[in-house]
Design an enzyme around this catalytic site. Structure first.
Site, PDB file in Angstrom:
ATOM      1  N   CYS A  17       0.840  -1.202   0.000  1.00 49.15           N
ATOM      2  CA  CYS A  17       0.000   0.000   0.000  1.00 49.15           C
ATOM      3  C   CYS A  17       0.876   1.253   0.000  1.00 49.15           C
ATOM      4  O   CYS A  17       1.758   1.389   0.852  1.00 49.15           O
ATOM      5  CB  CYS A  17      -0.919   0.006   1.210  1.00 49.15           C
ATOM      6  N   LYS A  74       2.201  -9.735   0.469  1.00 44.95           N
ATOM      7  CA  LYS A  74       1.812  -9.069  -0.775  1.00 44.95           C
ATOM      8  C   LYS A  74       2.637  -7.801  -0.910  1.00 44.95           C
ATOM      9  O   LYS A  74       2.652  -6.966   0.001  1.00 44.95           O
ATOM     10  CB  LYS A  74       0.316  -8.744  -0.790  1.00 44.95           C
TER      11      LYS A  74
END
Length: 350
Positions: A115, A154
């Site tokens: 992010c 991720k």
């Protein structure tokens, strides 16, 4: 939340045998997306595909430890297989939250290292951690020690100022040495200075070949590819080089795509026979949520794309937009919206 509270929640809300303890397949999954992959969207997705691996929105360790833990981890048994994505960098806090993931019945716990928003950067969360592979490795090691669930990461292929192939390999090697076997790779760098999160999903060029090369270089690791994937044809192209594909915005805006996943990628029939039936299958769940005090609009916004490209689809969306927010709105609003869309003709017998 205490362990007793987690056990009580599980007893009341997670009674399905769907979570068998077997590690889920990551051949096809839907990316964690803030404000989108809520329990209500995930419930819809599961009416369309039984095998797609679903992810929660990112939940920060601070929110779980100091906030309303039950609200953040609440899910329905029908959502399995389901992974919890965590945002954080402190090994002790992540270990605590990984234990919670097990107590609440999730199938996997995933660490967000992708992010790019300023807000999470300031808390040492997300893509900025690409610059700190040792810290990520320590966090992953602590999580693995704390839970029997698979711990996955991720991440991006790099960040501005740290975007070379060698630096990506350094990250993979240090985190895999800590015990992580599964890497979900968004095939773009994240530009932390100068681009918004939205721009970071589109402007940095996709480098799928880098993800393919990771699988070639580290064949014993599970490498899942993410970023800009829209069609089954593209999925098959990527699966020739990687272990799995993860779709994001396309799966949300055009959820009927998921109705083809089970036969296309898992060789089994899907649960949905039509868009209408898939939505009606949600009615008991929607009523249950209404009875809990959830407003209809908080659920209906996630089904807007179900009739994407279909005759009457625009009228369906308009009716929901104009009526779901009204006080007291219930299932009758969805039933009325469905009348705007022609139902498919039944298949004749014989």
């Amino acid at each position: 939340m205490t362990e007793n509270a987690a056990a009580k929640f599980t007893e009341n809300s997670v009674t399905s045998t769907g979570n068998t303890g077997v590690e889920p397949s990551r051949r096809f999954s839907i990316a964690p997306m803030m404000d989108w992959t809520t329990p209500h969207f995930r419930y819809l997705a599961r009416q369309l595909s039984l095998h797609t691996l679903l992810y929660t929105e990112m939940v920060t360790t601070g929110a779980l430890i100091h906030g309303d833990t039950e609200r953040f981890l609440r899910h329905s048994p029908e959502e399995y297989p389901l992974a919890l994505q965590l945002g954080g960098s402190d090994g002790g806090e992540l270990a605590h939250c990984a234990r919670l993931a097990g107590q609440f019945g999730f199938n996997e716990v995933n660490l967000n290292v992708g992010c790019p928003s300023d807000r999470v950067q300031n808390n040492m969360i997300g893509a900025c951690l690409m610059a700190h592979p040792d810290k990520v490795a320590q966090a992953v090691s602590a999580m693995i020690e704390a839970t029997d669930l698979p711990v996955t990461v991720k991440h991006r292929i790099g960040i501005d100022g740290r975007e070379s192939w060698d630096q990506l390999c350094e990250f993979i090697e240090k985190v895999s040495a800590a015990g992580c076997r599964t890497f979900i790779v968004h095939a773009r760098i994240a530009v932390l200075e100068g681009l918004s999160p939205k721009e970071n999903r589109d402007i940095p060029p996709l480098k799928y070949d880098w993800v393919y090369r990771l699988k070639e270089t580290y064949p014993d690791l599970e490498i899942i590819i993410n970023g800009g994937i829209r069609t089954f044809e593209e999925c098959h192209q990527h699966l020739a080089h990687t272990d799995g594909v993860m779709l994001g915005r396309e799966a949300y805006h055009n959820p009927w795509l998921l109705a083809g996943v089970d036969p296309e990628f898992f060789g089994t029939p899907g649960p949905a026979t039509s868009r209408h039936d898939a939505l009606r299958a949600m009615f008991p769940f929607i009523q249950q949520e209404l009875d809990r005090g959830v407003f209809l609009t908080h659920m209906s916004r996630h089904v807007m794309g179900l009739f994407h490209g279909q005759p009457g689809g625009r009228q369906f969306r308009r009716y929901l937009s104009e009526n779901a927010h009204k006080p007291g709105s219930g299932l009758e609003v969805i039933e009325e919206a469905l009348k705007r869309v022609p139902e498919p003709e039944p298949i004749a017998a014989g």
